[in-house]
Every structure is written in C-alpha cells, then in structure tokens.
Scaffold this active site. Structure first.
Site, PDB file in Angstrom:
ATOM      1  N   HIS A  70       0.819  -1.224   0.000  1.00  0.00           N
ATOM      2  CA  HIS A  70       0.000   0.000   0.000  1.00  0.00           C
ATOM      3  C   HIS A  70       0.850   1.270   0.000  1.00  0.00           C
ATOM      4  O   HIS A  70       0.692   2.117  -0.890  1.00  0.00           O
ATOM      5  CB  HIS A  70      -0.964  -0.010   1.181  1.00  0.00           C
ATOM      6  CG  HIS A  70      -1.585   1.319   1.480  1.00  0.00           C
ATOM      7  ND1 HIS A  70      -2.418   1.970   0.601  1.00  0.00           N
ATOM      8  CD2 HIS A  70      -1.460   2.141   2.564  1.00  0.00           C
ATOM      9  CE1 HIS A  70      -2.797   3.124   1.119  1.00  0.00           C
ATOM     10  NE2 HIS A  70      -2.226   3.247   2.311  1.00  0.00           N
ATOM     11  N   HIS A  94       4.868   6.336   5.440  1.00  0.00           N
ATOM     12  CA  HIS A  94       3.896   7.235   6.084  1.00  0.00           C
ATOM     13  C   HIS A  94       3.110   6.592   7.228  1.00  0.00           C
ATOM     14  O   HIS A  94       2.509   7.301   8.032  1.00  0.00           O
ATOM     15  CB  HIS A  94       2.944   7.845   5.049  1.00  0.00           C
ATOM     16  CG  HIS A  94       1.857   6.941   4.559  1.00  0.00           C
ATOM     17  ND1 HIS A  94       1.995   6.169   3.428  1.00  0.00           N
ATOM     18  CD2 HIS A  94       0.617   6.686   5.033  1.00  0.00           C
ATOM     19  CE1 HIS A  94       0.880   5.493   3.229  1.00  0.00           C
ATOM     20  NE2 HIS A  94       0.025   5.779   4.189  1.00  0.00           N
ATOM     21  N   GLU A  98       3.110   5.255  13.273  1.00  0.00           N
ATOM     22  CA  GLU A  98       1.872   4.923  13.973  1.00  0.00           C
ATOM     23  C   GLU A  98       1.746   3.434  14.246  1.00  0.00           C
ATOM     24  O   GLU A  98       1.252   3.024  15.297  1.00  0.00           O
ATOM     25  CB  GLU A  98       0.685   5.390  13.135  1.00  0.00           C
ATOM     26  CG  GLU A  98      -0.659   5.158  13.783  1.00  0.00           C
ATOM     27  CD  GLU A  98      -1.801   5.556  12.863  1.00  0.00           C
ATOM     28  OE1 GLU A  98      -2.949   5.500  13.329  1.00  0.00           O
ATOM     29  OE2 GLU A  98      -1.541   5.903  11.700  1.00  0.00           O
ATOM     30  N   ASP A  99       2.198   2.618  13.289  1.00  0.00           N
ATOM     31  CA  ASP A  99       1.851   1.197  13.331  1.00  0.00           C
ATOM     32  C   ASP A  99       3.027   0.245  13.502  1.00  0.00           C
ATOM     33  O   ASP A  99       2.832  -0.967  13.487  1.00  0.00           O
ATOM     34  CB  ASP A  99       1.114   0.808  12.042  1.00  0.00           C
ATOM     35  CG  ASP A  99      -0.166   1.598  11.888  1.00  0.00           C
ATOM     36  OD1 ASP A  99      -0.837   1.824  12.898  1.00  0.00           O
ATOM     37  OD2 ASP A  99      -0.471   2.007  10.765  1.00  0.00           O
ATOM     38  N   ASP A 161      -2.699   8.713  -0.546  1.00  0.00           N
ATOM     39  CA  ASP A 161      -3.087   7.624   0.360  1.00  0.00           C
ATOM     40  C   ASP A 161      -4.580   7.324   0.206  1.00  0.00           C
ATOM     41  O   ASP A 161      -4.996   6.178   0.071  1.00  0.00           O
ATOM     42  CB  ASP A 161      -2.750   8.042   1.794  1.00  0.00           C
ATOM     43  CG  ASP A 161      -3.165   7.003   2.826  1.00  0.00           C
ATOM     44  OD1 ASP A 161      -2.936   5.807   2.577  1.00  0.00           O
ATOM     45  OD2 ASP A 161      -3.707   7.397   3.875  1.00  0.00           O
ATOM     46  N   ASP A 281     -24.500  18.689 -22.735  1.00  0.00           N
ATOM     47  CA  ASP A 281     -23.059  18.935 -22.856  1.00  0.00           C
ATOM     48  C   ASP A 281     -22.247  17.852 -22.141  1.00  0.00           C
ATOM     49  O   ASP A 281     -21.395  18.124 -21.318  1.00  0.00           O
ATOM     50  CB  ASP A 281     -22.687  20.332 -22.359  1.00  0.00           C
ATOM     51  CG  ASP A 281     -23.182  20.591 -20.943  1.00  0.00           C
ATOM     52  OD1 ASP A 281     -24.036  19.826 -20.479  1.00  0.00           O
ATOM     53  OD2 ASP A 281     -22.703  21.547 -20.326  1.00  0.00           O
TER      54      ASP A 281
END
Length: 729
Positions: A70, A94, A98-99, A161, A281
């Site tokens: 990802h 990124h 956090e993880d 992301d 249009d």
C-alpha cells in the site's frame, strides 16, 4: 494501523527478509514511475522500501496482500505527478510511526529531518480516545491541516493515500465502503479541487460515486459508452471543423475531446432536475495553445465556427479561480442546436489545471519557483489554520472547512482593485471578514458598486465592495443566520462569546457587591487569601469565572458572600439566615447585555416599564414586568429576586405585542400595518387570534425602543377607521 484497510495479523508469520537481489514487481513499477530521479535518489527509494517492508513485516491488508504494497503504491501515485524524492520516501514510510516499532529518531538518522516531519504530519490519530468516530476524523483532519501549514507536501501524501485506498475499496465491508466513500466526496475530493489537482479530484469523485451508488454509476457509464451513432458522428464533425479553422489561422494547437465523468453528469442531473437526455453537454473540447495571446485568438476562431451561447462565457485567465485554475470557457451552438463546451488554455495552464500544486513542485515557500497555484494553496491553508485556532471544537472547524470547499465561487473586488474569491452565496459581511476580522466585527453596512446595501446582501462576481465600519459596532447573533464562510462564522461566535463573558463578569460583580454590602463589607475588603482559597476550593481559575457563574445563575451571590465573609478557623461565622436581604439599590441594565439578561416572553418588558429580575440557573437574570401574572409565583423564592432598573442610556429594539381588533374586510390588515410603520416600528410577526364574518382579532409582534414608543404606535393604530380596539399584551 490504518482505520481503512489494514489488519495486523498478530499470529501471522513474520515476513522473511527480502534477498538483496530480490525486488518485487511493485517496487520496480515505482522506480519506473520515478525515472526522472537520479540513481542516488532511486537508491534512497529502494532503501526506504526495505526499511518499510521490515517495519511492516507480518502486517497484511484486508485483501491479504503484504501491507507494504500500500505505501509503495501511494509513492507510485505521487511519482506519476513528478514529486521530489523526500515526498516519495515519506509516502513509503507514512504509516511506520503509527503502526510499527520504527521511531522518529531513526527516520531522522536514515533520511533526514524533512522526511521525518512529513511522516509525522501524515500520521493519523487513531490511538487517541475520542467520544465518537466523527470527532476522531475531525481531529485527525485538523492535525493534517496544521501539518499542511508547515509543508504542503503532507496533503499530497494524504490525497495519494486516500486515492489508493479508494482504488482498493472492494475488500471493505459495505458499511465501511459507504463511510469512506462519503468522506472522500465531502472532504478529500473538494480539497483536491481546491488545490487545483483535477486529476486526483476526478478519480476520487468517480470512485466515491461508484462505491456509494454502484447501480447509478453503472447506468450512467453505460449511457455514455452507448451514445447514439448520430451523436458520435456529430462530435467528429465538430472536431474536424474546429481543427480545420484553427489550422487555417495558423494557430499551433492541441485539440482534445473530453467526456464528462459519471459523477459530473449525476450532480448536474440532481441539481438541475434533468434527465440524462436533457444533459446535452456530456461531451466537450479542450484547445491547448502556446501563449495567452493565442488563447484569445483561438476564442475568436471557435466563435466564428459556431455561435456562442449567450451568458455562458467565463474568463478564468484574467480572473483565475482560487485554486490557480486558468482557462477560457465558452459554450457553442453546435449543429442541430446541441451545446458544445470548449475550454481554451496554454500548456502551462493545462499542467496546473491537471496537477495543481504538484505542478512545477518547489521545496520552500516564497521562493522564485513557488508558482501561483502553490501560493494560493498556502494562503488558503494559512487562513484555515487561523480559523481552527478560534473554532470551538474539531467538529465545528470541520463543518467550516466543508463550507469553504464549495466548488462554486464568486470573485469580487476590494476598493483598491484587489480580487477576493468567496464561496457561492457569500454576503457583504463574509467579504468584510475575508478582508480582516476587525473589519467584520465592526461592520455596519456596505457599498456594492457605490450603492449602500445591508450586510446580508449576497454578492455576485465582478462587484466592487466597500465595507462601512463603526468603532462602537459589535457582532450580532443574527449574523450567524446568513454568513456563509467558515472564517466569518468562527470569528462571530468567538466575539459573541467574548462579549457575553464580559457582560456576565460585569453583572456578576454588581450582584456580589450588593450581597456583600448587605453584610456591611465589600469585595475589596475580603482578604486576598480568603478569596483565593474560595476560588481554589470551587475550582475557579480566576475571579472572573466566579463572577460570570454568579451572573448566569449557577451560584447565588448571597451564598458566595457568606462563604467569603465567614471567619475560617476562628469559630463560627455568620449563618446564612443572619444575612440581610438584598439592598434597595437596583442593578441598572441597558438591555444589550448578552447571554446574561433575557426578557420574559410572558410579559415582554420594554424600557420605561417597572421591572424585576428573577435569577435562573444557567439563564442568568430573566426580566419581568411588575404586573406580569407570573411574578406572584416568583415571589415565593425571594432569594432569587434581583432588583433591577433601566439605565439612563438604553439602546436597541425590544419585542412587544399588541392585540388589535379590526373590521374584517379587505385591506384592513394593510391599513394597520401602514399605521405601525408610520410610527417607525418594525413588525416581526402577525397572527389571527379570532376571526368571524365581521370582526378579526390579531396579535402583532413589533419592535419598539421604549414604553412611549409603544404608546405612539397605539395612538396611530386607533386613528385607523378599521381599528375597533387596541391593547398591549
């Protein structure tokens, strides 16, 4: 872990270390997309991938793929936009802060402070505790904007992301798909548009529409693909005619046919209440030329081929959109009367229109390479940051941002000739706050193209606005009913809260003074140590907070006075029952005290009436007339009485009500209304109380300045021949 699509499998086997010569295809795809980087920079990308893969080992997406695929895909999206190597590295890493176990210091050591700052800016707030998911999303968005204010590349990573998450949304549960799609359409697609990134915006809208309404998307997409042969042949004929005429005029150009997206067609069908057949249009053309002069020459050429549709020409070159978009837009009468939209722009304008702030990326703000789209984006983000500091909550701030992301804008001029862009339906007051908060707070009226207008007047593109201010003017609660921009709404609320607090402190001070005077002392004579102890015991940060609480009825002034006078540690002090009642001196009010003084609807007091105040918890002082039928009930609680009177200088309009009996015949209501207007009173409400064939009884809600003004209104009404009787309610 990402709230979108990640499942960290706690019992998943750790990923085997990647061999030095074993590079997956998805990494090679990234390197091919980033071929504009030099060898050393591409080596940095591969290093970032290896570190990221090791950090995310054992984590998988809901599709079952290794999670590292990802962030690498996010970096590839950005590489396709030509972003610098620091942004691509930050995209790969990124989610690591956090993880994973990877720390910020390690990022600084391996890739430098800038990459660490970008990763930190993108990091979401899933680990914090919020009352609900909506507040968590709002707070996350707020933090993202703060990070954007330091470096706009944060939002580019965030948009990429979100784009990749939308491309792989199929693995989500139906309710998650709906939530993510709605958030994308409401927040992320408009942000991409606001930053001029039309390629991102179009794909986010299309994917969001497909996720929310798959059947509607499929039907419209099929209708576009299966247009009648006659329509397709017609477009080929138009394209040939335009190309031939442009070539004859020796204009070097690139002619591109374009098809409206399903989302664009769907929104037009909904907003204009049209069927698919009526949205003519669906197709259009883009003419890309060398320079600005050629744009206007090309406009003349296409107008010579087909007649332009009146009032559908827009010049965004002379007046660019807020996101930096520049182009000429015109709609032509094609063969058989079918409208054809044509956009004309230069190659540079086309690049900025497609990529926005990502076009000609520069590293630092304010440098020579800082293009127009980036300058506008940075200015917008700076204003948002200023707004979020004043917002009462993250949710309020998020709602304000949604308003500012309206796709339709009006362009107006300041007295000096500068151009300001505002959301659709903006008023003269929105303009005042856009110029400066102080101008908005003191605005009283405006001049639009030299004509005096009220602040609620809606603006149209091309108007010249001049705001009239007065030093004594202050914001009014009614302003919140008609302002559109988030900046104006936030500034008004903040100022009203400040004024209400100041009024509450002032009234509370007078009430506590009266209670202390009844005990033969004053606030100045209360020992500082005793006052500080009381504030500390009841958790008041300052004396002003206590005084405001007294005014709002949350604390009785007599009880506070007893607590402040009572001797601590030196035997019993005065008991509550020994405290004398309130002194005869009344608190003088002007009627403009905000948030503290309110006027009872049961009797509607106005200046000149004999009044009394009733201290109500949470509401402050509610003012009643002495002859109000409810006063008898309030007399049972004498400790809540507040002696009040009218100040010498009373300002503003006050609500009053009249019961008027009239002959029930045509024109009677108009005659009464004219008499009230002649007395210079405003009518805010009219209702029938009784009505038969001969007589009607009406209740008029009016605004007056004082008791004598009501008397004047009643005199003028009695002179009207159809009036049979009038009395104040």
């Amino acid at each position: 872990m990402s709230s979108f699509d990640r499942v960290a499998s706690s019992n998943a086997p750790a990923a085997a270390p990647v061999a030095a010569d074993e590079v997956p295809e998805y990494v090679l795809e990234l390197e091919r997309a980033a071929s504009y980087l030099d060898d050393d920079q591409r080596a940095q990308l591969r290093k970032a991938w290896r570190i990221g893969a090791l950090a995310h080992a054992g984590q998988t997406r809901k599709s079952g793929e290794p999670y590292i695929t990802h962030p690498v895909a996010v970096a590839k999206v950005l590489a396709e936009q030509g972003l610098d190597v620091e942004t691509l590295i930050a995209a790969i890493l990124h989610d690591t802060l956090e993880d994973t176990e990877l720390g910020r210091d390690e990022l600084v050591v391996e890739f430098g402070e800038t990459v660490a700052e970008l990763v930190d800016g993108v990091t979401k707030l899933d680990k914090l505790q919020f009352r609900d998911r909506q507040e968590a999303a709002a707070e996350s968005f707020r933090k993202m904007l703060l990070a954007m204010s330091r470096d706009l590349r944060v939002i580019l990573i965030k948009l990429a992301d979100r784009l990749h998450n939308m491309r792989t949304l199929g693995a989500q549960k139906p309710e998650s798909r709906m939530r993510i799609a709605r958030e994308t359409l409401e927040i992320y697609a408009p942000i991409a548009q606001r930053l001029g990134m039309n390629l991102f915006k179009a794909e986010l809208q299309d994917l969001g529409f497909r996720a929310m309404h798959p059947w509607r998307h499929a039907v419209i997409e099929k209708r576009i693909r299966t247009q009648p042969v006659m329509r397709r042949e017609l477009l080929a004929q138009i394209e040939a005619n335009l190309a031939q005429k442009l070539a004859k005029e020796k204009l070097i150009h690139r002619l591109v046919s374009r098809v409206k997206s399903p989302w664009s067609i769907y929104t037009k069908m909904r907003t204009e209440h049209k069927s698919f057949k009526q949205v003519m249009d669906v197709f259009g053309f883009r003419v890309v030329v060398r320079n600005v002069g050629d744009c206007y020459r090309a406009l003349g050429v296409v107008h010579s081929v087909y007649k332009p549709l009146d009032s559908r020409f827009r010049d965004f070159i002379a007046i660019p959109k807020a996101n930096g978009y520049q182009s000429l837009h015109t709609v032509l009468f094609g063969p058989y009367g079918s409208p054809v939209e044509v956009q004309i722009r230069t190659e540079e304008m086309d690049l900025v229109a497609e990529r926005g702030i990502a076009a000609h990326w520069s590293y630092k703000f304010g440098g020579d390479g800082f293009n127009g789209a980036q300058s506008r984006a940075h200015h917008w983000v700076t204003n948002l940051v200023e707004s979020q500091r004043s917002a009462g909550s993250s949710l309020e701030f998020l709602e304000n941002v949604k308003v500012d992301l309206f796709p339709d804008e009006v362009y107006v001029f300041t007295p000096k000739g500068d151009i300001l862009s505002l959301p659709r339906n903006s008023t003269a007051l929105d303009f005042a706050y856009a110029v400066h908060t102080d101008i908005g707070n003191t605005a009283v009226a405006a001049r639009v193209d030299g004509k005096l207008v009220p602040l609620r007047t809606r603006l149209a593109s091309g108007q010249r606005i001049d705001v009239i201010t007065a030093k004594s003017a202050t914001p009014k609660p009614q302003w919140l009913e008609f302002v559109v921009t988030g900046k104006a709404r936030t500034a008004i609320r903040q100022q009203l809260k400040q004024l209400e607090h100041e009024d509450a402190v002032q009234i509370g001070h007078r009430m506590l003074d009266r209670a202390l005077e009844a005990m033969d002392t004053s606030l100045e004579r209360v020992p500082a140590a005793r006052l500080d102890a009381f504030l500390s015991e009841h958790r008041y940060p300052r004396l002003e907070a206590l005084l405001a609480d007294i005014a709002l009825g949350n604390r009785m002034p007599q009880h506070v006075a007893v607590a402040l006078v009572r001797e601590r540690g030196n035997g019993p002090g005065r008991r509550d029952e020994e405290v004398r009642g309130p002194s005869a001196e009344a608190i003088q009010i002007t009627g403009t005290e905000k948030g503290v003084i309110s006027f009872a609807n049961c009797c509607l007091p106005v200046p000149g009436d004999e009044i009394m105040g009733y201290h109500t918890a949470g509401k402050g002082i509610v003012v009643h007339r002495h002859d109000c039928p409810n006063v008898a009930e309030y007399r049972k609680s004498p400790e809540r009485w507040v002696p009040i009177g009218w100040d010498r200088e009373v300002r503003g309009d006050f609500h009053a009500a009249l019961k008027i009996e009239v002959d029930n015949r045509p024109g009677a209501l108009a005659q009464i209304a004219a008499a009230i207007a002649e007395a210079k009173a405003n009518i805010d409400r009219v209702e029938y109380l009784e009505r038969d064939a001969n007589v009607a009884v009406l209740r008029f809600g009016i605004e007056v300045t004082d008791r004598s003004h009501i008397a004047d209104v009643m005199r003028k009404v009695r002179k009207v021949t159809v009036a049979l009787g009038v009395q104040r309610i």
